[in-house]
Write an enzyme that holds these catalytic residues in place. Sequence first.
Site, short mmCIF file in Angstrom:
data_model
loop_
_atom_site.label_atom_id
_atom_site.label_comp_id
_atom_site.label_asym_id
_atom_site.label_seq_id
_atom_site.Cartn_x
_atom_site.Cartn_y
_atom_site.Cartn_z
CG PHE A 185 -4.31 9.15 -1.91
CD1 PHE A 185 -5.27 8.97 -1.10
CD2 PHE A 185 -3.98 9.89 -1.96
CE1 PHE A 185 -5.51 10.07 -0.11
CE2 PHE A 185 -3.65 11.28 -1.36
CZ PHE A 185 -4.70 11.34 -0.34
CG ASP A 186 -6.50 1.26 -3.39
OD1 ASP A 186 -5.68 0.98 -4.42
OD2 ASP A 186 -7.03 1.49 -2.65
CB CYS A 187 -7.87 5.13 -6.57
SG CYS A 187 -8.19 5.09 -7.91
#
Length: 249
Positions: free
Chosen positions: A13-15
């Site tokens: 995931f990108d946050c």
Amino acid sequence: MSLTLTDYDALSFDCYGTLIDWEAGIAAVIGPWARRHAPDLTDEQVLVAYSENEAAVLRETPRILYPDALREAFRRTGETLGFPVTDTEAEELGTSVPNWPAFDDSVEALTVLKRHYRLIILSNVNRDGFADSNQRLEVEFDDILTAEDIGSYKPNPANFEALNSRVEELGMTGRLLHVAQSLFHDHVPAQQFGLPGVWINRRHDRPGWGATPDPRAEITPDAEYPSLMAFAEAVEAAFSGRALRSQER
């Protein structure tokens, strides 16, 4: 959709932009600042100006800690718009990450996804910044890779090299999906590494790119959902269907 969601064991995931609403967090600081100088400026206009400056700072100084990058990007945005940014104003943005809200669906969706996948963070932030945000997300990630760990910021290929190395260590090569909102930071470099991607198109109902620069490349993610919860529901349906088929055999 071209993906079979049950074929994967892990999600990276990108946050910020995907799980945490960084546009709301940034705009809460620089929007009021801009309107003190030009009352007609919208948050969107200020975010667009900010986006290119932050990308330049992260590209030019890859080992900078993210709070310092926020301060410098704000100063450069002031130069772009022709308005002064005081040290106090720059500090307000630099220390703002703990205040950035999670998207309304992030906690519930991550809880669903955790039942089916290993969850990995690949984020443009420092360790302390992500620790603050992780409290808002209420899920334990299996692995966390930050820009501070890697020494560069997405879309630098080094960040995806680090992710690939970690996935190889885990024995999950070919079993990872990358989940992100940003085409510029995530999906363009991920595709260059042959990493399939799920686009959480948080801006599906708004034109333009906001705080994320134009990707400047033709890019078609492998799947697209308007929210993280829509993706989680599709995952739940896919795994439920697989279980049902297994029972029928």
